[in-house]
Design an enzyme around this catalytic site. Sequence first.
Site, PDB file in Angstrom:
ATOM      1  N   HIS A 214      30.647  37.370  35.588  1.00 60.42           N
ATOM      2  CA  HIS A 214      30.676  38.638  36.313  1.00 60.42           C
ATOM      3  C   HIS A 214      30.527  38.491  37.811  1.00 60.42           C
ATOM      4  CE1 HIS A 214      26.351  38.050  36.121  1.00 60.42           C
ATOM      5  NE2 HIS A 214      26.235  38.943  37.072  1.00 60.42           N
TER       6      HIS A 214
HETATM    7  C1  UD1 Z   1      23.944  43.205  39.249  1.00 51.48           C
HETATM    8  C2  UD1 Z   1      23.154  42.194  40.062  1.00 51.48           C
HETATM    9  C3  UD1 Z   1      23.396  40.786  39.520  1.00 51.48           C
HETATM   10  C4  UD1 Z   1      23.135  40.710  38.040  1.00 51.48           C
HETATM   11  C5  UD1 Z   1      23.983  41.761  37.350  1.00 51.48           C
HETATM   12  C6  UD1 Z   1      23.748  41.725  35.853  1.00 51.48           C
HETATM   13  C7  UD1 Z   1      22.955  42.792  42.441  1.00 51.48           C
HETATM   14  C8  UD1 Z   1      23.406  42.458  43.812  1.00 51.48           C
HETATM   15  N1  UD1 Z   1      23.602  42.154  41.446  1.00 51.48           N
HETATM   16  O1  UD1 Z   1      25.326  42.959  39.493  1.00 51.48           O
HETATM   17  O2  UD1 Z   1      22.518  39.885  40.165  1.00 51.48           O
HETATM   18  O3  UD1 Z   1      23.443  39.427  37.549  1.00 51.48           O
HETATM   19  O4  UD1 Z   1      23.618  43.053  37.886  1.00 51.48           O
HETATM   20  O5  UD1 Z   1      24.400  42.672  35.160  1.00 51.48           O
HETATM   21  O6  UD1 Z   1      22.043  43.565  42.282  1.00 51.48           O
HETATM   22  N2  UD1 Z   1      28.404  49.552  36.168  1.00 51.48           N
HETATM   23  C9  UD1 Z   1      28.552  50.302  35.016  1.00 51.48           C
HETATM   24  N3  UD1 Z   1      27.416  50.671  34.350  1.00 51.48           N
HETATM   25  C10 UD1 Z   1      26.192  50.335  34.775  1.00 51.48           C
HETATM   26  C11 UD1 Z   1      26.059  49.602  35.965  1.00 51.48           C
HETATM   27  C12 UD1 Z   1      27.173  49.188  36.632  1.00 51.48           C
HETATM   28  O7  UD1 Z   1      29.643  50.608  34.604  1.00 51.48           O
HETATM   29  O8  UD1 Z   1      25.211  50.704  34.105  1.00 51.48           O
HETATM   30  C13 UD1 Z   1      29.617  49.110  36.897  1.00 51.48           C
HETATM   31  C14 UD1 Z   1      29.919  49.928  38.102  1.00 51.48           C
HETATM   32  O9  UD1 Z   1      31.282  50.126  38.161  1.00 51.48           O
HETATM   33  C15 UD1 Z   1      29.445  49.068  39.261  1.00 51.48           C
HETATM   34  C16 UD1 Z   1      29.659  47.660  38.721  1.00 51.48           C
HETATM   35  O10 UD1 Z   1      29.418  47.778  37.314  1.00 51.48           O
HETATM   36  O11 UD1 Z   1      30.155  49.313  40.422  1.00 51.48           O
HETATM   37  C17 UD1 Z   1      28.740  46.633  39.291  1.00 51.48           C
HETATM   38  O12 UD1 Z   1      27.367  47.053  39.180  1.00 51.48           O
HETATM   39  P1  UD1 Z   1      26.298  46.648  40.312  1.00 51.48           P
HETATM   40  O13 UD1 Z   1      24.946  47.141  39.952  1.00 51.48           O
HETATM   41  O14 UD1 Z   1      26.832  47.013  41.630  1.00 51.48           O
HETATM   42  O15 UD1 Z   1      26.276  45.061  40.302  1.00 51.48           O
HETATM   43  P2  UD1 Z   1      26.444  44.025  39.106  1.00 51.48           P
HETATM   44  O16 UD1 Z   1      27.743  43.323  39.263  1.00 51.48           O
HETATM   45  O17 UD1 Z   1      26.132  44.660  37.800  1.00 51.48           O
END
Ligand code: UD1
Length: 371
Positions: A214
Site C-alpha cells: 500500500h
Molecule cells: C496510513 C498510514 C500508514 C499505514 C496505513 C495502514 C499515514 C501517513 N499513513 O496510510 O503508515 O501503514 O495507514 O493502513 O498515516 N481509506 C478508506 N477507508 C478508510 C481509510 C482510508 O477508504 O477507513 C482510503 C481513502 O481513500 C484514503 C486512502 O485510503 O484517501 C488512504 O488513507 P490514509 O489514511 O490517507 O493513508 P493510508 O495509505 O491508509
Amino acid sequence: MTMTTTLIDIIAGARPNFMKIAPIIHALEARRKDGGSLKYRLVHTGQHYDARMSGDFFTQLGIPEPDVNLEVGSGTQAEQTAAIMIRYEKLLLDARSDLCLVVGDVTSTMACAIAAQKLCVPVAHVEAGIRSGDWTMPEEINRMVTDAITNYFLTTSEVANANLRRAGVEEERIFFVGNTMIDTLLANEARLRAPAFWQEHNLKAGEFFVLTLHRPANVDTSSGFAQLLTAIGEGTRGLPVVFPVHPRTAKTLQTMASLPSNLLLVEPQPYLEFNYLVKHAKAVITDSGGITEETTVMRVPCLTLRNSTERPETVTIGTNELIGTDPTKLKPALDRLFAGEWKKGAIPEKWDGQTSLRIVAALERLLASSA
Ligand code: UD1
C-alpha cells in the site's frame, strides 16, 4: 486522603495504531482495578473510519468505544494533519489532559503530538526513535517531528535507543519497554482463526503466500505496480497469493487490465484472520513495517519490497529481508525460499508480551513524580 487522578489521552487514528493501543488500555484498566491512579481518555481521530480498517479491530481486540471521535476522515497529508490538530486542540482546550500518549508513525500520531505540546501537555511516544532515513515516506516525517517534541520515549529496540541518544535525548527520558504489537500478537495467538475463504479456495498451511502492498511508491503508478505483480505471480510458482487489498491499492488495481492468475484478491482482513493467514503462510511479501515484526515473532519468512526499513532488527535478528522495489530482485529471493534456504531468525529483546505492563509502570512513576 483523596487521591488525584491523572488523565492520559490515548490517541489512535489508523489501522496500525489499534493493535498497539489495545494492550496498553488493558494494562491501564487492570491497574485501575488494583487502585492505580491513571485514567485514560481514548481519542480516535477518524483517520481510518471503515469497519474493515477500524471498527473490526476494536471489536476483535476488545478495545472500548472511543470517548471522543474527531471524525477527520481522508484528505491530503496537510489536510489531515491540519484537521486533526484543530479538532484535538479544541478538545484539549475544552477538557485538558495530563499526558498525550501517541503510538507509531501515522499522521494522527504527529498531529496530536504537536497540538498537545503547544498547549504544554507533555507527550509520550510509543515506538519512538525508529528511523528509515527515507524522507519520501510520510511516516518518516511523522516520526522525526513527533520525536522532536516528545517528552518520554517508549522504545522497541536498542537501535531506537541509539538513534535517540545520537539525537541528544537524555538517558532518563528513554524507556526501553519492548513492542506492544507483540503483546497483542501473543495475547491473541490462540484465538487466530481462518477467514471464510480458506476452505472455499482450499488453502493449505505452508502452501500459499500473503501479499500486502500500500505504499504510494509501490502502488500509486499502475505501470510499476503491474511489473511488481507480474514478478510476484511468476516467482511464487503458481501457489495462491492471498492479497488483502488496502483502499489506496484498490484504486490503482481498478485501472489494470489483467492480473496474475494465482493472485487471490480479498478485502482488508480483520486482525485474527489476517494473522492466521500470516502464521500459516509459506512467506509474506509486503511493503509494511509492522507486519515484519509479526512475521519475525511467528518465524515466517518475510520479503520486504522497500529499499529501507525503520525496523532493522527484523532483518538482523528476525526473518525479514529487504528485497527493494526492483521487480527483478524478487525471483532470486523466492528461489532461495523454495530451496529451503531462508533464515529461521530469533526474537528481539523484550518482544515478550509484557511491554504494556512496563509502559504503565513507567507512566505511573513519571506522572507521580511530575504531579
Ligand atoms: C496510513 C498510514 C500508514 C499505514 C496505513 C495502514 C499515514 C501517513 N499513513 O496510510 O503508515 O501503514 O495507514 O493502513 O498515516 N481509506 C478508506 N477507508 C478508510 C481509510 C482510508 O477508504 O477507513 C482510503 C481513502 O481513500 C484514503 C486512502 O485510503 O484517501 C488512504 O488513507 P490514509 O489514511 O490517507 O493513508 P493510508 O495509505 O491508509
